[in-house]
Design a protein around this motif. Structure first.
Motif, PDB file in Angstrom:
ATOM      1  N   UNK A 253      51.981  78.210  12.953  1.00 21.36           N
ATOM      2  CA  UNK A 253      51.724  78.443  11.532  1.00 21.36           C
ATOM      3  C   UNK A 253      50.218  78.426  11.291  1.00 21.36           C
ATOM      4  N   UNK A 254      49.745  79.277  10.359  1.00 25.93           N
ATOM      5  CA  UNK A 254      48.314  79.358  10.079  1.00 25.93           C
ATOM      6  C   UNK A 254      47.733  78.008   9.693  1.00 25.93           C
TER       7      UNK A 254
ATOM      8  N   UNK B  94      44.731  76.110  11.727  1.00 21.67           N
ATOM      9  CA  UNK B  94      43.518  75.677  11.027  1.00 21.67           C
ATOM     10  C   UNK B  94      43.268  74.186  11.236  1.00 21.67           C
ATOM     11  N   UNK B  95      44.345  73.408  11.273  1.00 22.05           N
ATOM     12  CA  UNK B  95      44.194  71.969  11.498  1.00 22.05           C
ATOM     13  C   UNK B  95      43.627  71.690  12.881  1.00 22.05           C
ATOM     14  N   UNK B  96      44.083  72.427  13.888  1.00 19.85           N
ATOM     15  CA  UNK B  96      43.556  72.225  15.238  1.00 19.85           C
ATOM     16  C   UNK B  96      42.077  72.576  15.322  1.00 19.85           C
ATOM     17  N   UNK B  97      41.669  73.586  14.539  1.00 13.62           N
ATOM     18  CA  UNK B  97      40.273  74.019  14.562  1.00 13.62           C
ATOM     19  C   UNK B  97      39.363  73.119  13.739  1.00 13.62           C
ATOM     20  N   UNK B  98      39.948  72.308  12.861  1.00 14.58           N
ATOM     21  CA  UNK B  98      39.172  71.456  11.959  1.00 14.58           C
ATOM     22  C   UNK B  98      38.973  70.070  12.576  1.00 14.58           C
ATOM     23  N   UNK B  99      38.128  69.295  11.919  1.00 16.25           N
ATOM     24  CA  UNK B  99      37.799  67.960  12.420  1.00 16.25           C
ATOM     25  C   UNK B  99      38.784  66.922  11.907  1.00 16.25           C
ATOM     26  N   UNK B 100      38.893  65.789  12.603  1.00 16.39           N
ATOM     27  CA  UNK B 100      39.690  64.679  12.068  1.00 16.39           C
ATOM     28  C   UNK B 100      39.227  64.307  10.661  1.00 16.39           C
TER      29      UNK B 100
ATOM     30  N   UNK C  79      44.963  67.155   6.848  1.00 18.75           N
ATOM     31  CA  UNK C  79      45.695  66.375   5.858  1.00 18.75           C
ATOM     32  C   UNK C  79      47.025  66.970   5.449  1.00 18.75           C
ATOM     33  N   UNK C  80      47.296  68.202   5.860  1.00 19.24           N
ATOM     34  CA  UNK C  80      48.612  68.800   5.572  1.00 19.24           C
ATOM     35  C   UNK C  80      49.678  68.314   6.552  1.00 19.24           C
TER      36      UNK C  80
ATOM     37  N   UNK D 224      52.092  64.122  20.056  1.00 21.12           N
ATOM     38  CA  UNK D 224      51.354  64.914  21.041  1.00 21.12           C
ATOM     39  C   UNK D 224      49.861  64.796  20.734  1.00 21.12           C
ATOM     40  N   UNK D 225      49.072  64.630  21.770  1.00 21.59           N
ATOM     41  CA  UNK D 225      47.626  64.461  21.603  1.00 21.59           C
ATOM     42  C   UNK D 225      46.920  65.806  21.676  1.00 21.59           C
ATOM     43  N   UNK D 226      45.918  65.994  20.822  1.00 15.31           N
ATOM     44  CA  UNK D 226      45.120  67.219  20.810  1.00 15.31           C
ATOM     45  C   UNK D 226      43.790  66.943  21.513  1.00 15.31           C
ATOM     46  N   UNK D 227      43.039  67.991  21.891  1.00 18.48           N
ATOM     47  CA  UNK D 227      41.837  67.789  22.717  1.00 18.48           C
ATOM     48  C   UNK D 227      40.796  66.825  22.150  1.00 18.48           C
ATOM     49  N   UNK D 228      40.679  66.722  20.826  1.00 22.01           N
ATOM     50  CA  UNK D 228      39.660  65.812  20.291  1.00 22.01           C
ATOM     51  C   UNK D 228      40.126  64.361  20.260  1.00 22.01           C
TER      52      UNK D 228
END
Length: 567
Positions: free
Chosen positions: A116-117, A121-127, A133-134, A162-166
């Protein structure tokens, strides 16, 4: 005689409707690629009208990578090319309405697809960003945050994080490709309300809400060590690192905050009045919640109209257990003015002809492998016909899963290399999963692919034995399961059984489910279901309206048979 439910005094369609579930990829294929689609569904809608159902509910057809058969939605406002186009959806809705069928579509609000878009976008954004926040992103525990934020387990098996790269983790109560939305976020609420309006403008009559009990999680997302029955099976174990949740248990399910959400959705549906007259759209909750008094909270006057009665689906083949479940269902639902709903099969459980043919009839394995003990196909179908006939006599609304009108058993010999259900993979192949109840339907006995597609292709292989169950092999054949369903649905309508009251009848053996049902001013019917092992005498002078199997003519009701009698 003990009265447990009074006749319905209101007439909204959803109070008495028989609703037929279409699993789009397995119903009918119009383009020959081996996967069912919207044009295929539209072409087969006359079958449903002739069957005698009132509405059709379609499992998801939205744009999706299909990691969980469409329950991983990438775009709620578009059709996946696998199934067609928005124009095809419009044509399907229009054709259904022309045939007098209401249309209910699946809505999946607990989670989106990882494609989903919003999630991309969440993966591309910072913590800490609005994009994250969505969803339910959290920092991990332990040194360097290498451990998940809590011990929750996925319903499909394995961890729910699941853990993401950051280094942050995201929650997914189901597959890792299905990140959970954060329903405390006003943007999430506004988005899904707009999705409701989008489909209401296209003419749908209601929504089945997937995981309706799961949208809100307990604040703080605490660890949980509950012990419950699994959603898809019967394992009561609770491993030390947590338990896959089910039946509304735990901090991830059945939180009080979900009800305010559904009140707001009900207001959205109420916006869509025609000339001041309510068109009576409906919300249907898929909520695995117990006890029934908790389930009834979802169908209070200002929330949803229906909630699936999984307590009925999970009842074993036992007359006392059925009487108890039915009595408790009416007590809970009548208290809030909601109709009871009855269901025996759907896309998430082993088909009931096979469940009822198991050594423990009615039990719910997590699918069935070829190496597992196999159901008794003949006995299971006999019991399934009996169960269906007494279910269709119960006042309220009933659900029919595609193919059950043909008596289809579970496909228990699927090769493992064709399985697609994520629960098969996430349990490391310990569970067979749900593919066996999702096999493409047999329409024409002598055709390639049993008439499912013009090319004979099918996305899952069909058992050779299914040729005998094909629709064309049963149409017009006295005693066939298809003709039993047609006769039962026609009688249910003519006798107004869906609007009836219900009273338990005395004087029958304990193994018999015996009741009288009648709508106000109608004659109704007496229903006897013999769940025991020996024949039972029918009332003297009884006139048989319909039976689930041939009666011997000696005035008795055989074992595993249901009969409707003139009241």
């Amino acid at each position: 005689m003990t009265i447990v439910h009074e006749p319905s005094a209101t007439s909204e369609w959803w109070r008495t409707a028989v609703i037929y579930q279409v699993y789009p990829r397995s119903f009918a294929d119009g383009d020959g690629d081996g996967v069912g689609d919207l044009p295929g569904i539209t072409a087969r809608l006359p079958h449903l009208a002739a069957l005698g159902v009132d509405a059709v509910w379609l499992s998801p057809f939205y744009r999706s990578p299909q990691r969980d058969a469409g329950y991983d939605v990438a775009d709620y406002r578009d059709i996946d090319p696998l199934f067609g186009t928005l124009a095809d959806a419009d044509a399907m809705i229009a054709r259904a309405h022309d045939l007098g069928l209401k249309v209910v579509v699946d809505l999946v609000p607990n989670h989106t697809s990882s494609e989903h878009a919003w999630f991309q976008a969440a993966l591309a954004a910072a913590p800490g960003s609005p994009e994250r926040g969505r969803y339910l992103f959290r920092d991990g525990r332990g040194h360097g945050g290498v451990e998940p934020p809590n011990n929750w387990r996925s319903v499909f098996g394995g961890p729910a994080w699941t853990r993401v790269p950051d280094g942050q983790w995201y929650l997914h109560l189901f597959d890792s490709s299905q990140p959970d939305l954060d329903w405390t976020n006003p943007e999430v609420r506004a988005e899904i309300e707009d999705v409701l309006r989008f489909w209401l403008r296209r003419g749908v009559d209601g929504f089945r809400i997937d995981v309706a009990h799961g949208l809100v999680k307990e604040a703080g997302l605490p660890d949980w060590f509950g012990t419950v029955e699994m959603v898809s099976g019967t394992d009561p174990g609770a491993p030390e690192d947590g338990q896959s949740p089910a039946f509304g248990s735990g901090p991830m399910f059945d939180q009080d905050g979900v009800h305010e959400i559904y009140r707001s959705w009900r207001a959205v549906l109420d916006e869509f009045d025609a000339g001041g007259e309510r068109r009576s759209r409906a919300l249907v909750a898929e909520a695995w919640v117990e006890p029934l008094s908790r389930l009834a909270r979802y169908v209070r006057d200002d929330e949803m109209q229906q909630a699936f009665n999984f307590s009925f689906l999970t009842t074993l083949w036992d007359a006392a257990a059925y009487r108890r479940t039915i009595t408790e269902s009416y007590a809970a639902l009548d208290a809030v003015g909601a109709p009871a709903t009855w269901v025996l099969s759907n896309h998430d459980v082993v088909r009931h002809p096979s469940r009822l043919g198991l050594a423990v009839p009615g039990s719910r394995p997590n699918g069935i492998f070829a190496t597992d003990p196999q159901p008794d196909e003949e006995l299971g179908l006999r019991r399934a016909r009996a169960a269906t006939l007494f279910m269709l006599a119960l006042p309220g609304s009933a659900y029919v899963y595609q193919g059950e009108e043909l008596g289809l058993p579970e496909h228990t010999s699927l090769p493992d290399d064709v399985r697609e259900d994520p629960s098969y993979f996430r349990t490391l192949h310990e569970e067979a999963g749900r593919d066996g109840c999702r096999v493409p339907l047999p329409w024409v006995a002598g055709a390639p692919g049993l008439g499912f597609s013009p090319t004979g292709r099918t996305w899952l292989p069909q058992p050779a034995s299914w040729a005998a169950y094909a629709a064309d092999a049963q149409a017009g054949v006295a005693g066939s399961t298809l003709e039993l369903y047609r006769a039962a649905l026609a009688l249910r309508r003519s006798l107004a059984l869906g609007a009836g009251g219900l009273a338990w009848l005395d004087g029958f053996p304990d193994d018999v489910v015996a009741f009288r049902t009648a709508a106000a001013g109608e004659t109704g019917a007496v229903v006897l279901a013999n769940l025991g092992t020996t024949p039972v005498a029918l009332p003297d002078g009884a006139t048989v309206l319909l039976a689930s199997a041939d009666l011997p003519g000696d005035g008795t009701l055989p074992a595993d048979v249901t009969v409707w009698l003139e009241a």
